[in-house]
Design a protein around this motif. Sequence first.
Motif, short mmCIF file in Angstrom:
data_model
loop_
_atom_site.label_atom_id
_atom_site.label_comp_id
_atom_site.label_asym_id
_atom_site.label_seq_id
_atom_site.Cartn_x
_atom_site.Cartn_y
_atom_site.Cartn_z
N ARG A 33 0.82 -1.22 0.00
CA ARG A 33 0.00 0.00 0.00
C ARG A 33 0.85 1.26 0.00
O ARG A 33 0.45 2.29 -0.53
N LYS A 34 2.04 1.17 0.60
CA LYS A 34 2.94 2.33 0.64
C LYS A 34 3.70 2.51 -0.67
O LYS A 34 4.46 3.46 -0.82
N GLY A 35 3.55 1.55 -1.59
CA GLY A 35 4.19 1.70 -2.89
C GLY A 35 5.30 0.72 -3.19
O GLY A 35 5.92 0.80 -4.26
N ALA A 36 5.59 -0.21 -2.29
CA ALA A 36 6.64 -1.20 -2.56
C ALA A 36 6.21 -2.10 -3.73
O ALA A 36 5.03 -2.42 -3.87
N SER A 37 7.17 -2.48 -4.54
CA SER A 37 6.87 -3.38 -5.65
C SER A 37 6.79 -4.82 -5.13
O SER A 37 7.34 -5.15 -4.08
N ILE A 38 6.12 -5.65 -5.89
CA ILE A 38 6.02 -7.07 -5.52
C ILE A 38 7.41 -7.70 -5.50
O ILE A 38 7.75 -8.46 -4.60
N SER A 40 10.30 -6.19 -4.87
CA SER A 40 11.05 -5.75 -3.70
C SER A 40 10.55 -6.44 -2.43
O SER A 40 11.35 -6.73 -1.52
N LEU A 41 9.27 -6.74 -2.36
CA LEU A 41 8.74 -7.47 -1.20
C LEU A 41 9.30 -8.88 -1.15
O LEU A 41 9.67 -9.37 -0.08
N ALA A 42 9.38 -9.54 -2.30
CA ALA A 42 9.94 -10.89 -2.36
C ALA A 42 11.41 -10.88 -1.94
O ALA A 42 11.86 -11.72 -1.16
N VAL A 43 12.16 -9.92 -2.46
CA VAL A 43 13.58 -9.80 -2.11
C VAL A 43 13.74 -9.58 -0.61
O VAL A 43 14.60 -10.19 0.04
N GLU A 44 12.91 -8.72 -0.04
CA GLU A 44 12.99 -8.42 1.39
C GLU A 44 12.64 -9.65 2.25
O GLU A 44 13.27 -9.89 3.28
N MET A 45 11.65 -10.43 1.85
CA MET A 45 11.29 -11.65 2.59
C MET A 45 12.47 -12.63 2.59
O MET A 45 12.78 -13.23 3.61
N ARG A 46 13.15 -12.74 1.45
CA ARG A 46 14.32 -13.63 1.38
C ARG A 46 15.48 -13.06 2.19
O ARG A 46 16.15 -13.80 2.93
N ARG A 47 15.73 -11.75 2.09
CA ARG A 47 16.83 -11.12 2.82
C ARG A 47 16.66 -11.29 4.33
O ARG A 47 17.62 -11.54 5.04
N ARG A 48 15.42 -11.20 4.80
CA ARG A 48 15.15 -11.32 6.23
C ARG A 48 15.02 -12.77 6.68
O ARG A 48 14.78 -13.04 7.84
N ASN A 49 15.19 -13.71 5.74
CA ASN A 49 15.07 -15.14 6.05
C ASN A 49 13.74 -15.48 6.71
O ASN A 49 13.68 -16.25 7.68
N VAL A 50 12.67 -14.91 6.20
CA VAL A 50 11.34 -15.20 6.73
C VAL A 50 10.99 -16.64 6.38
O VAL A 50 11.13 -17.05 5.22
N ASP A 51 10.58 -17.40 7.37
CA ASP A 51 10.21 -18.80 7.17
C ASP A 51 9.04 -18.87 6.18
O ASP A 51 7.99 -18.26 6.42
N PRO A 52 9.20 -19.61 5.08
CA PRO A 52 8.13 -19.67 4.09
C PRO A 52 7.01 -20.65 4.44
O PRO A 52 6.14 -20.92 3.62
N GLY A 53 7.01 -21.18 5.66
CA GLY A 53 5.98 -22.15 6.03
C GLY A 53 6.13 -23.38 5.17
O GLY A 53 7.22 -23.90 5.00
N GLY A 54 5.06 -23.85 4.58
CA GLY A 54 5.12 -25.02 3.72
C GLY A 54 5.52 -24.72 2.30
O GLY A 54 5.62 -25.60 1.47
N GLY A 55 5.74 -23.46 1.99
CA GLY A 55 6.08 -23.06 0.63
C GLY A 55 7.55 -23.22 0.32
O GLY A 55 8.37 -23.51 1.18
N TRP A 58 10.36 -17.59 -1.42
CA TRP A 58 9.59 -16.38 -1.68
C TRP A 58 9.74 -15.88 -3.11
O TRP A 58 10.24 -14.79 -3.35
N PRO A 59 9.25 -16.65 -4.09
CA PRO A 59 9.28 -16.14 -5.46
C PRO A 59 8.25 -15.02 -5.63
O PRO A 59 7.28 -14.91 -4.86
N VAL A 60 8.44 -14.19 -6.63
CA VAL A 60 7.54 -13.08 -6.91
C VAL A 60 6.09 -13.57 -7.06
O VAL A 60 5.15 -12.94 -6.58
N ASN A 61 5.90 -14.70 -7.72
CA ASN A 61 4.54 -15.21 -7.94
C ASN A 61 3.83 -15.53 -6.63
O ASN A 61 2.60 -15.40 -6.54
N ARG A 62 4.56 -15.95 -5.63
CA ARG A 62 3.93 -16.25 -4.34
C ARG A 62 3.45 -14.96 -3.67
O ARG A 62 2.35 -14.91 -3.11
N ILE A 63 4.27 -13.92 -3.70
CA ILE A 63 3.87 -12.64 -3.13
C ILE A 63 2.66 -12.09 -3.89
O ILE A 63 1.68 -11.63 -3.29
#
Length: 104
Positions: A33-38, A40-55, A58-63
């Motif tokens: 909502r603040k303007g981040a691209s999809i 950049s969100l995927a890159v940030e999830m990977r950079r922060r090592n966010v647990d992908p659960g069962g996925g 964090w590919p762009v298509n998932r975001i």
Amino acid sequence: PVPTRRRYGYETDGCTPRPDEAKEVKRLFEEFRKGASIRSLAVEMRRRNVDPGGGKGWPVNRIRGILGSPFYGGQVYHLGTVTDSIVSEPENSFRQCGLLACID
């Protein structure tokens, strides 16, 4: 909710939020909502090592799938249209199911 693969942010019942994952989903929506691209969100999830659960990461298509899914706003596809998801409770009460509606 219709039984399917577990959606990120939810328990297997499809309605009960998983707190750590739910916070990440909410963050994705807020940043988008603040303007981040999809991307950049995927890159940030990977950079922060966010647990992908069962996925599988964090590919762009998932975001894109999370952000584009009416499910995260408390809606479902039913007979080809999007409608509110109402869950029956044992006491004959009803509650709306959706992360954006129940995560502070």
